[in-house]
Design a protein around this motif. Structure first.
Motif, mmCIF file in Angstrom:
data_model
loop_
_atom_site.group_PDB
_atom_site.id
_atom_site.type_symbol
_atom_site.label_atom_id
_atom_site.label_comp_id
_atom_site.label_asym_id
_atom_site.label_seq_id
_atom_site.Cartn_x
_atom_site.Cartn_y
_atom_site.Cartn_z
ATOM 1 N N SER A 180 0.828 -1.204 0.000
ATOM 2 C CA SER A 180 0.000 0.000 0.000
ATOM 3 C C SER A 180 0.866 1.260 0.000
ATOM 4 O O SER A 180 2.032 1.248 0.406
ATOM 5 N N ARG A 181 0.254 2.344 -0.429
ATOM 6 C CA ARG A 181 0.949 3.633 -0.428
ATOM 7 C C ARG A 181 1.336 4.039 0.991
ATOM 8 O O ARG A 181 2.397 4.623 1.222
ATOM 9 N N THR A 182 0.457 3.733 1.954
ATOM 10 C CA THR A 182 0.748 4.063 3.353
ATOM 11 C C THR A 182 2.005 3.350 3.835
ATOM 12 O O THR A 182 2.864 3.944 4.505
ATOM 13 N N SER A 183 2.139 2.067 3.497
ATOM 14 C CA SER A 183 3.318 1.310 3.918
ATOM 15 C C SER A 183 4.584 1.806 3.230
ATOM 16 O O SER A 183 5.665 1.843 3.842
ATOM 17 N N ILE A 184 4.457 2.205 1.966
ATOM 18 C CA ILE A 184 5.614 2.774 1.266
ATOM 19 C C ILE A 184 6.078 4.035 1.979
ATOM 20 O O ILE A 184 7.277 4.234 2.224
ATOM 21 N N ASN A 185 5.127 4.907 2.328
ATOM 22 C CA ASN A 185 5.474 6.135 3.044
ATOM 23 C C ASN A 185 6.098 5.831 4.393
ATOM 24 O O ASN A 185 7.046 6.497 4.824
ATOM 25 N N GLY A 186 5.575 4.809 5.076
ATOM 26 C CA GLY A 186 6.137 4.433 6.367
ATOM 27 C C GLY A 186 7.552 3.909 6.244
ATOM 28 O O GLY A 186 8.424 4.238 7.049
ATOM 29 N N PHE A 187 7.794 3.108 5.214
ATOM 30 C CA PHE A 187 9.135 2.569 4.968
ATOM 31 C C PHE A 187 10.136 3.683 4.661
ATOM 32 O O PHE A 187 11.279 3.667 5.135
ATOM 33 N N LEU A 188 9.696 4.671 3.872
ATOM 34 C CA LEU A 188 10.578 5.767 3.466
ATOM 35 C C LEU A 188 10.641 6.897 4.501
ATOM 36 O O LEU A 188 11.501 7.776 4.397
ATOM 37 N N GLY A 189 9.742 6.868 5.479
ATOM 38 C CA GLY A 189 9.719 7.946 6.466
ATOM 39 C C GLY A 189 9.273 9.270 5.868
ATOM 40 O O GLY A 189 9.780 10.329 6.229
ATOM 41 N N ARG A 190 8.293 9.218 4.978
ATOM 42 C CA ARG A 190 7.802 10.437 4.339
ATOM 43 C C ARG A 190 6.274 10.460 4.408
ATOM 44 O O ARG A 190 5.642 9.530 4.896
ATOM 45 N N GLY A 191 5.677 11.537 3.897
ATOM 46 C CA GLY A 191 4.220 11.606 3.804
ATOM 47 C C GLY A 191 3.515 11.857 5.115
ATOM 48 O O GLY A 191 2.356 11.461 5.282
ATOM 49 N N SER A 192 4.180 12.546 6.055
ATOM 50 C CA SER A 192 3.512 12.874 7.319
ATOM 51 C C SER A 192 2.292 13.749 7.061
ATOM 52 O O SER A 192 2.287 14.587 6.162
ATOM 53 N N MET A 193 1.266 13.555 7.893
ATOM 54 C CA MET A 193 0.007 14.277 7.753
ATOM 55 C C MET A 193 -0.134 15.335 8.834
ATOM 56 O O MET A 193 0.463 15.239 9.908
ATOM 57 N N PHE A 194 -0.959 16.326 8.537
ATOM 58 C CA PHE A 194 -1.256 17.383 9.505
ATOM 59 C C PHE A 194 -2.750 17.678 9.434
ATOM 60 O O PHE A 194 -3.275 18.001 8.369
ATOM 61 N N VAL A 195 -3.427 17.546 10.574
ATOM 62 C CA VAL A 195 -4.866 17.818 10.632
ATOM 63 C C VAL A 195 -5.141 19.098 11.411
ATOM 64 O O VAL A 195 -5.913 19.951 10.973
ATOM 65 N N PHE A 196 -4.524 19.217 12.589
ATOM 66 C CA PHE A 196 -4.705 20.437 13.385
ATOM 67 C C PHE A 196 -3.480 20.676 14.251
ATOM 68 O O PHE A 196 -2.706 19.763 14.555
ATOM 69 N N SER A 197 -3.297 21.930 14.638
ATOM 70 C CA SER A 197 -2.226 22.321 15.545
ATOM 71 C C SER A 197 -2.684 22.077 16.980
ATOM 72 O O SER A 197 -3.881 21.857 17.235
ATOM 73 N N PRO A 198 -1.780 22.133 17.957
ATOM 74 C CA PRO A 198 -2.205 21.996 19.357
ATOM 75 C C PRO A 198 -3.260 23.019 19.753
ATOM 76 O O PRO A 198 -4.224 22.687 20.454
ATOM 77 N N GLU A 199 -3.094 24.249 19.284
ATOM 78 C CA GLU A 199 -4.049 25.303 19.633
ATOM 79 C C GLU A 199 -5.424 25.025 19.019
ATOM 80 O O GLU A 199 -6.461 25.254 19.659
ATOM 81 N N GLN A 200 -5.442 24.554 17.785
ATOM 82 C CA GLN A 200 -6.721 24.247 17.130
ATOM 83 C C GLN A 200 -7.417 23.074 17.807
ATOM 84 O O GLN A 200 -8.645 23.077 17.972
ATOM 85 N N PHE A 201 -6.635 22.079 18.215
ATOM 86 C CA PHE A 201 -7.191 20.934 18.934
ATOM 87 C C PHE A 201 -7.807 21.379 20.259
ATOM 88 O O PHE A 201 -8.933 20.985 20.607
ATOM 89 N N GLN A 202 -7.102 22.216 20.994
ATOM 90 C CA GLN A 202 -7.596 22.698 22.284
ATOM 91 C C GLN A 202 -8.859 23.530 22.117
ATOM 92 O O GLN A 202 -9.805 23.425 22.918
ATOM 93 N N ARG A 203 -8.900 24.328 21.072
ATOM 94 C CA ARG A 203 -10.074 25.176 20.840
ATOM 95 C C ARG A 203 -11.298 24.335 20.494
ATOM 96 O O ARG A 203 -12.416 24.623 20.930
ATOM 97 N N LEU A 204 -11.094 23.300 19.714
ATOM 98 C CA LEU A 204 -12.201 22.414 19.353
ATOM 99 C C LEU A 204 -12.783 21.721 20.587
ATOM 100 O O LEU A 204 -14.001 21.624 20.744
ATOM 101 N N LEU A 205 -11.898 21.223 21.451
ATOM 102 C CA LEU A 205 -12.346 20.488 22.637
ATOM 103 C C LEU A 205 -12.706 21.416 23.799
ATOM 104 O O LEU A 205 -13.166 20.944 24.838
ATOM 105 N N ARG A 206 -12.431 22.724 23.622
ATOM 106 C CA ARG A 206 -12.665 23.728 24.667
ATOM 107 C C ARG A 206 -11.881 23.377 25.942
ATOM 108 O O ARG A 206 -12.430 23.326 27.052
ATOM 109 N N ILE A 207 -10.586 23.113 25.746
ATOM 110 C CA ILE A 207 -9.708 22.790 26.873
ATOM 111 C C ILE A 207 -8.509 23.737 26.856
ATOM 112 O O ILE A 207 -8.216 24.373 25.846
#
Length: 301
Positions: free
Chosen positions: A88-115
């Motif tokens: 799979s493409r995911t395993s290829i990325n894992g083997f190569l150490g590339r393709g990291s994902m970003f969904v939210f920053s710490p501040e955005q996560f805290q704001r969403l959860l209201r913490i």
């Protein structure tokens, strides 16, 4: 997006980068835009407006730098071509150490959860955690961090981060429950999405447990099997042509059917590290905070 990093002339490079900077500023603003009036009445007051922040900018900067490593990118491209028919493409990325994902920053996560930054809880479960980059953003708030992942190379990354990796059929049967479960961009990549949501609901700490769910919109479900894509066994259809319409459909129909109600929702870019062709890749995400509905009868049996 290409930034002209291989242009040799300093003058041409400078002019090109100024032009790119202006177009990037316009593009990044669009990542967060929402027309609240187009959301359903019940969803409108739950929408949280997000913005490009320092954590997102730092990820983009790292992605641009990595895409400029020409020899590394050539090597990645060569290995990907060789392995693509086999794993799979995911395993290829894992083997190569590339393709990291970003969904939210710490501040955005805290704001969403209201913490706040100092908030702590007992257990986090991150389903389909990949290399653990997003898990790390959330994990700072929990004493125990659990994760699932089907890709063996990605499991290695998670174990190196000292996360407790559970089997995909194990996390529901541990004998304990989780304060927060994250299901980030997984709903459209699993065979039984409604069954997954119901399992999550049962695994949350009663009353206080929360599900953080991100979904790429427009919603186009398929699963990867041996490097090939196919439709899931349970096809979850989400009506609507716009981001706002699909968010409303997910909130009022899909999540309610699975026994959840929406507590908050925001629009964020789902970012992935790039390659020699693009500095980064971006998809359109809706990120929800869900809690179990008080009316259990809404959940599909």
């Amino acid at each position: 997006m290409w930034t002209g990093k291989y242009v040799r002339s300093p003058l041409v490079r400078s002019l090109f980068q100024n032009m790119v900077s202006e177009s990037e500023a316009s593009e990044t603003q669009e990542w967060y835009q929402c027309c609240p009036d187009l959301l359903g009445e019940s969803v409108q007051p739950l929408f949280i407006q997000s913005h490009l922040d320092s954590g997102t900018k730092a990820f983009l900067k790292r992605s641009v730098e990595k895409s400029g490593w020409l020899l590394t990118q050539l090597y990645h491209s060569f290995v990907s071509t060789i392995l693509a028919p086999l794993v799979s493409r995911t395993s290829i990325n894992g083997f190569l150490g590339r393709g990291s994902m970003f969904v939210f920053s710490p501040e955005q996560f805290q704001r969403l959860l209201r913490i706040g930054p100092e908030w702590r809880a007992e257990r986090l479960l991150d389903l389909g955690a990949g290399d653990g980059g997003v898990t790390e953003v959330m994990g700072a708030h929990f004493r125990e961090v659990y994760a699932t992942e089907v890709s063996v190379p990605m499991k290695w990354h998670l174990q190196r981060r000292n996360y407790k990796v559970l089997g995909i059929d194990e996390w529901q049967q541990t004998g304990f429950q989780y304060d927060v479960v994250s299901c980030l961009n997984l709903l459209d990549r699993c065979d039984d999405p409604l069954h997954l949501l119901q399992d999550i609901r049962r695994s949350l700490v009663p009353n206080t447990g929360r599900l953080i769910l991100a979904a790429v919109l427009p919603f186009q479900p398929y699963v990867e099997v041996g490097g090939r894509w196919q439709r899931p066994k349970e096809h979850l259809k989400v009506k609507g042509k716009t981001w706002e319409e699909q968010v409303t459909e997910l909130s009022n129909e899909v999540f309610r059917r699975a026994g959840f109600e929406v507590e908050a929702v925001t629009r964020l870019p789902y970012l992935c590290e790039g390659d020699m062709y693009n500095d980064y890749y971006v998809l359109d995400d809706a990120v929800f905070v869900l809690k179990a509905s008080e009316d259990n009868s809404e959940s599909t049996q």
